[in-house]
Enzyme design. Structure first.
Site, PDB file in Angstrom:
ATOM      1  N   ASP A 239     -26.116  16.220  24.708  1.00  0.00           N
ATOM      2  CA  ASP A 239     -25.080  15.468  23.987  1.00  0.00           C
ATOM      3  C   ASP A 239     -23.678  15.945  24.354  1.00  0.00           C
ATOM      4  O   ASP A 239     -22.691  15.354  23.909  1.00  0.00           O
ATOM      5  CB  ASP A 239     -25.284  15.575  22.468  1.00  0.00           C
ATOM      6  CG  ASP A 239     -25.415  17.006  21.993  1.00  0.00           C
ATOM      7  OD1 ASP A 239     -26.361  17.681  22.433  1.00  0.00           O
ATOM      8  OD2 ASP A 239     -24.560  17.453  21.224  1.00  0.00           O
ATOM      9  N   ASN A 240     -23.591  16.995  25.167  1.00  0.00           N
ATOM     10  CA  ASN A 240     -22.268  17.453  25.589  1.00  0.00           C
ATOM     11  C   ASN A 240     -22.031  17.201  27.071  1.00  0.00           C
ATOM     12  O   ASN A 240     -21.151  17.799  27.684  1.00  0.00           O
ATOM     13  CB  ASN A 240     -22.110  18.948  25.276  1.00  0.00           C
ATOM     14  CG  ASN A 240     -22.034  19.198  23.780  1.00  0.00           C
ATOM     15  OD1 ASN A 240     -21.628  18.314  23.020  1.00  0.00           O
ATOM     16  ND2 ASN A 240     -22.427  20.381  23.349  1.00  0.00           N
TER      17      ASN A 240
HETATM   18  P1  AMP Z   1     -21.375  20.489  19.151  1.00  0.00           P
HETATM   19  O1  AMP Z   1     -22.069  21.804  19.183  1.00  0.00           O
HETATM   20  O2  AMP Z   1     -19.907  20.576  18.940  1.00  0.00           O
HETATM   21  O3  AMP Z   1     -21.721  19.610  20.282  1.00  0.00           O
HETATM   22  O4  AMP Z   1     -21.901  19.774  17.828  1.00  0.00           O
HETATM   23  C1  AMP Z   1     -23.214  19.368  17.643  1.00  0.00           C
HETATM   24  C2  AMP Z   1     -23.287  18.396  16.505  1.00  0.00           C
HETATM   25  O5  AMP Z   1     -22.867  19.015  15.277  1.00  0.00           O
HETATM   26  C3  AMP Z   1     -22.420  17.187  16.667  1.00  0.00           C
HETATM   27  O6  AMP Z   1     -23.112  16.107  16.119  1.00  0.00           O
HETATM   28  C4  AMP Z   1     -21.207  17.545  15.851  1.00  0.00           C
HETATM   29  O7  AMP Z   1     -20.479  16.417  15.451  1.00  0.00           O
HETATM   30  C5  AMP Z   1     -21.840  18.266  14.679  1.00  0.00           C
HETATM   31  N1  AMP Z   1     -20.911  19.180  13.985  1.00  0.00           N
HETATM   32  C6  AMP Z   1     -20.405  20.334  14.466  1.00  0.00           C
HETATM   33  N2  AMP Z   1     -19.613  20.909  13.546  1.00  0.00           N
HETATM   34  C7  AMP Z   1     -19.599  20.103  12.462  1.00  0.00           C
HETATM   35  C8  AMP Z   1     -18.959  20.136  11.184  1.00  0.00           C
HETATM   36  N3  AMP Z   1     -18.160  21.141  10.819  1.00  0.00           N
HETATM   37  N4  AMP Z   1     -19.179  19.103  10.349  1.00  0.00           N
HETATM   38  C9  AMP Z   1     -19.988  18.099  10.681  1.00  0.00           C
HETATM   39  N5  AMP Z   1     -20.625  18.009  11.841  1.00  0.00           N
HETATM   40  C10 AMP Z   1     -20.437  18.984  12.742  1.00  0.00           C
HETATM   41 MG    MG Z   2     -20.790  18.098  21.037  1.00  0.00          MG
END
Ligand code: AMP
Ligand code: MG
Length: 464
Positions: A239-240
């Protein structure tokens, strides 16, 4: 001009996104605004006030995108949990997603609070700025807006909203999500993405196959660029991974100092899945998941799964070719051959554990650094051999940055802001990273690696 929105994502099936409302922020304060990016987007800085940048004054209803992804190997349904797209801004024939990060909860937030801390958004601003100036395709940061609430993480900090700009936020994981919605929907979505990112492929004989090929190529180029400058993304979940080869999601990322392919800084990456030297095999693994997501298209004559497998089998050769060309540039070799010497040098780099960035600068201009690792007979022997066939200054200067964001300097600058409210150290780093290949008139501390103990214990975090 403020934003000029034309949000085509809203024309797609409604289960691909949700309409959302940014949280209300009483007193948003613009800490940083990227003037160069404003100019590139044709935006008038005078018209971009804090309310617009914090999503308090929206031109249209923002959306959060649905997606899925393999996180550390496990498949999960996700979506923008703390991100909202304000709209697709169109300027000079180019389309950009304007996205807020940290603007509150969405239907995909799960237990997350939808917030972001000021230090992590400043960090993303700085890393994306550095990557852009290192000539690497990346998301860019338009602004950091500080909010009036307190966000609790390892420490309690002011909240912030980052305004992020990308060609789009469509990722491998978006395809994984849409694949679950059925083949008709996947076909419509794939056609949309091809029109948006790879329109030339509409003329191709095998459009879907060429699309996979183009995504693979742009991803290979991106990861080879990371290896060139010593960047560890840190969380290469599917997803990244951008469909357009843009580096994004600057969470636990960092640059290596002392060369070690096993370097991992992320607190949750216990097994080194996303270690510096693992980024290549992980990219291949992610592309396999992407190919699987395209499988529903194979029910038609448009694509056969074997064809995707044949493409995937090309991965190693194509990555090697790109990687070898990059390494040769770093060593200033502009002829063919010399594979053995290149390998010998890389072996020295692994064994010596020298500072990655400074090694290539020292090769270019001996005596730049007062570091015993460069005073060894072995380094001199290799340098002499390289000088006979390479060390072309012009090639080297384009491939080897003089400055990268040094982890300890970034942390010092963030701490200073949190403790005293003074952004000058942080802005000093931005100035150094404005011209990371050419600036010479810079305090030598910016080229100094951290103490080895610092580097060994340095830890980065996700979702701050
Ligand atoms: P990431 O590790 O940034 O790719 O995030 C993985 C998932 O977690 C994605 O769906 C983000 O939108 C969600 N996410 C990360 N931090 C938060 C937060 N503080 N509140 C809500 N969703 C989050
Ligand atoms: Mg992400």
């Amino acid at each position: 001009m403020s934003f000029s929105f034309d949000t085509t994502y809203k024309d797609l099936d409604s289960n691909l996104y949700s309409r959302v409302t940014p949280k209300s922020i009483a007193d948003p304060n613009v800490l940083l605004l990227n003037d160069e990016l404003c100019a590139d987007l044709g935006l008038d800085t005078a018209k971009l006030n804090a309310k617009i940048l914090a999503g308090q004054d929206c031109l249209e209803e923002p959306i959060a995108q649905a997606y899925a992804g393999h996180q550390y190997g496990s498949f999960t349904i996700l979506g923008d949990g703390r991100a909202m797209i304000l709209g697709e801004h169109v300027h000079d024939g180019n389309r950009y997603d304007i996205q807020l990060k940290g603007a509150g909860r969405t239907p995909y937030s799960g237990r997350g609070d939808g917030n972001a801390t000021i230090s992590s958004m400043l960090r993303e601003y700085l890393y994306s700025y550095a990557m852009r100036n290192l000539n690497i395709k990346t998301s860019r940061s338009l602004a950091v807006v500080e909010t009036d609430e307190a966000v609790e993480r390892r420490r309690t900090e002011p909240g912030a909203v980052l305004v992020r700009v990308m060609n789009s936020h469509i990722r491998y994981g978006t395809f994984q999500y849409v694949a679950g919605q059925g083949s008709d929907e996947l076909r419509r979505f794939t056609d949309y993405v091809i029109d948006r990112h790879y329109p030339r492929l509409n003329e191709a004989d095998r459009t879907y196959l060429e699309f996979f090929d183009a995504v693979m190529q742009s991803s290979i180029e991106m990861v080879v660029d990371w290896l060139r400058v010593g960047f560890i993304h840190g969380v290469m979940n599917t997803d990244n991974m951008s469909i357009d080869g843009e580096t994004f999601d600057y969470g636990p990322c960092a640059f290596i100092n002392y060369y070690d392919e096993e370097t991992v800084f992320s607190s949750i990456d216990k097994h080194g899945r996303y270690a510096f030297g693992n980024q290549r095999p992980i990219l291949r693994w992610n592309l396999e998941r992407f190919a699987e997501a395209l499988q529903p298209l194979c029910t038609e004559s448009a694509l056969a799964y074997d064809e995707l497998e044949v493409k995937l089998d090309e991965f190693e050769d194509r990555f090697d070719a790109q990687y070898d060309a990059m390494t040769r540039k770093k060593l200033g070799i502009n002829s063919d051959g010399e594979e053995e010497l290149v390998d010998e040098f890389l072996e020295w780099l692994r064994k010596s554990n020298a500072d990655y960035t400074n090694t290539f600068l020292e090769l270019e201009t001996p005596g730049t650094f007062d570091d015993p690792v460069f005073a060894t007979a072995e380094f001199e022997r290799l340098r002499n051999k390289l000088a006979a066939v390479g060390l072309d200054e012009k090639l080297m200067q384009e491939a080897n940055p003089r400055y990268v964001p040094r982890n300890y300097l970034v942390e010092e600058a963030l701490d200073e802001y949190l403790e005293t409210g003074d952004l000058s150290k942080f802005k000093g780093l931005l100035t150094v990273l404005e011209n990371p290949y050419t600036s010479k008139d810079v305090d030598s501390q910016f080229q100094q690696p951290p103490p080895r103990e610092f580097d060994a214990e340095y830890t980065t975090y996700c979702n701050t």
